[in-house]
Design a protein around this motif. Structure first.
Motif: not given
Lengths: 156, 110
Positions: B98-99, B101-106
């Protein structure tokens, strides 16, 4: 009982509940999105290697339903649905959880709280039956070891 | 070793008095009267708690002359800790994903 693995802490506050806490390098808004937006849920909840999540529908409002389905190329399928009981954007969701083929007795309610402060994520699972709580703990482990197929063998 | 009944262990440990008794036994064997000392309750009440712990396989009583020292059984506790640890490990794996994936999006949005 309390156990920590990496940044995740699991405790059993009483015989009906499992409590999980974790800190993330993410904002509450990011954590909320990861738990409520289908495109994101799919990417981290798709289960074990080989499994996909062909259905992930979320009607995010109080009384709204969600529907998740997992599938394996060999034909195994698993589905879960539930209703949102509480939705507070970027703070909290409470949802019920019911599997198509129930593998524990009674119902379960999942409360997910996100915050910019530590702990960033608090997940509380409340089972109607203590037995269900224990089965859930065990099958969670089975999931790690051999994939979801193992769940069935627990009832042999 | 008999099969460990997780349900029984969890329910035995769901009571604060019984958790305190288990904690006290971590220091070694004890007699009922030693175990009862910290609590403001009758001896029979303490014996009831001890019986529940015994039924769950968490403790054993040894016959020694006129006394029956109580001892902690470590195996069921270890087993329980293992279940919980594996459960925590499973979620830790998901949360790490989860972390990431969200970092990639960021990054993509920057």
């Amino acid at each position: 009982m309390k156990q920590t693995f990496g940044a995740t802490t699991v405790t059993t506050p009483n015989d009906h509940q499992i409590l999980m806490e974790r800190d993330f390098d993410l904002t509450a808004a990011q954590l909320f999105a990861a738990h409520t937006e289908p495109d994101l849920i799919r990417r981290w909840m798709s289960g074990m290697p080989g499994w996909s999540m062909p259905v992930c529908e979320v009607d995010l409002r109080v009384g709204g339903q969600y529907r998740w389905e997992w599938a394996h190329p060999e034909g195994h399928k698993m589905g879960v649905s539930g209703t949102f009981k509480e939705v507070v954007r970027n703070e909290r969701i409470v949802q019920t959880e019911a599997y198509d083929e129930p593998w524990y007795p009674g119902g379960c309610e999942v409360s997910i709280s996100v915050s910019d402060e530590s702990p960033n994520l608090v997940m509380l699972l409340t089972y109607e039956e203590p037995e269900a709580r224990d089965i859930s703990l065990k099958t969670g482990v089975a999931g790690v070891e051999d994939g979801y197929k193992r769940i069935e063998t627990l009832f042999d | 070793m008999p099969d460990i009944d997780l349900n029984r262990i969890f329910s035995a440990l769901s009571d604060p008095t019984r958790r305190a008794i288990v904690a006290q036994l971590r220091n070694g064997e004890a007699l009922i009267k030693d175990l009862a000392e910290p609590f403001d309750m009758s001896l029979p009440a303490v014996i009831k708690h001890v019986n529940i712990l015994e039924e769950a396989g968490l403790i054993v009583r040894r016959q020694e002359a006129q006394r029956k020292p109580i001892r902690l059984q470590h195996e069921p506790l270890k087993e329980l800790a293992n279940w919980l640890q594996d459960y925590a490990a499973m979620w830790e794996g998901r949360f790490q994903q989860l972390e990431a994936i969200m970092k990639d999006l960021e990054k993509d949005q920057e």
